[in-house]
Design an enzyme around this catalytic site. Sequence first.
Site, PDB file in Angstrom:
ATOM      1  CD  GLU A  77      -2.707   1.329   2.472  1.00 33.68           C
ATOM      2  OE1 GLU A  77      -3.528   2.267   2.523  1.00 33.68           O
ATOM      3  OE2 GLU A  77      -2.615   0.463   3.349  1.00 33.68           O
ATOM      4  CG  ASP A 104      -3.061  -2.558   4.543  1.00 30.05           C
ATOM      5  OD1 ASP A 104      -2.259  -1.773   5.103  1.00 30.05           O
ATOM      6  OD2 ASP A 104      -4.256  -2.281   4.361  1.00 30.05           O
ATOM      7  CB  ILE A 106      -0.700  -0.477   9.802  1.00 30.90           C
ATOM      8  CG1 ILE A 106       0.721  -0.578  10.330  1.00 30.90           C
ATOM      9  CG2 ILE A 106      -1.688  -0.391  10.978  1.00 30.90           C
ATOM     10  CD1 ILE A 106       1.136   0.601  11.220  1.00 30.90           C
ATOM     11  CG  ASP A 107      -6.692  -3.305   6.894  1.00 29.74           C
ATOM     12  OD1 ASP A 107      -6.815  -2.463   5.990  1.00 29.74           O
ATOM     13  OD2 ASP A 107      -7.653  -3.944   7.362  1.00 29.74           O
ATOM     14  CB  THR A 109      -3.331   3.710   9.463  1.00 34.53           C
ATOM     15  OG1 THR A 109      -2.604   2.758   8.681  1.00 34.53           O
ATOM     16  CG2 THR A 109      -2.368   4.780   9.951  1.00 34.53           C
ATOM     17  CG  ASP A 232      -7.836  -2.255   1.854  1.00 33.82           C
ATOM     18  OD1 ASP A 232      -7.114  -1.875   2.780  1.00 33.82           O
ATOM     19  OD2 ASP A 232      -8.194  -1.520   0.905  1.00 33.82           O
TER      20      ASP A 232
END
Length: 284
Positions: A77, A104, A106-107, A109, A232
């Site tokens: 990402e 990702d 940190i999905d 954030t 995601d």
Amino acid sequence: MNEQRNDSVVGGKSFTAVAINCASKAGEWIKTKLGNYASLDMKYSSHDLVTEVDKGSEKLIRKLILTYFPDHSFLGEEGVEPGPEASAQALRNARDAEYLWIVDPIDGTTNFVHGFPYFAVSIALAHKGEVIVGVVYDPSKDELFIAEKGKGAYVRGRRMQVSGEDRLSDSLIATGFPADDSYALPLNMKGLAAVVPKARNVRIAGSAALHMAYVAAGRLSGFWEIGLNCWDLAAGALLVRESGGQITDTSGRPFDLGVRNVVASNGLIHDELLATLKSAEAIG
């Protein structure tokens, strides 16, 4: 040299071990940074945030993956310009790779920034466009969700199975608030207004990857959202499939990496959830 090459393409076991290692290491590092990030920037909108921790997590994961598999492609990402058009183009540029890691770092954030313990590291591996490994790691709960194509999905060493509710009225459903507030967010709000009266209840916790992991684990019966990206969805989609669930776009077409408007469920309520969104003109 030949032996080294064979190790990198042996199959699911070595790929999955690397995915688990990367997710675990990144997740533990992220956890040490909770409440201690130095910079905060907006990307596509005020709902779309990034910190140096997101970037550091992606750098760590990329370095580890390419150490093991230097010939593989990588789509993360934080390496893509903000916005749906840039995301779609980045996928088009990468999706024909033989092996493509989709990450990702940190999905969730926004949750991380506020110290709300609902965020995850999401790592998937696609082989010729089909996801074959998916790992979602929640460092706050130390829960690792793992799936391999054709081999099932697991959490805490136990095989996962989707829930058994067969009516929307008995189901706990999840959705999200999309970052695209000019197109995706209004559509999702229309869907929310239609689903809330029909479902047992709806949750919006802020991480699509974890929402799908919870569908796979039977904690949710369904999830939908408009305007997501492949990073995601890729790992979570395999978790749902390998737990016996169903995942499509909001029109009911089969899931692939290009899907942005998604519905994931236990399969039993899928048609009813799709019909509810369609009746509200909330399918995108």
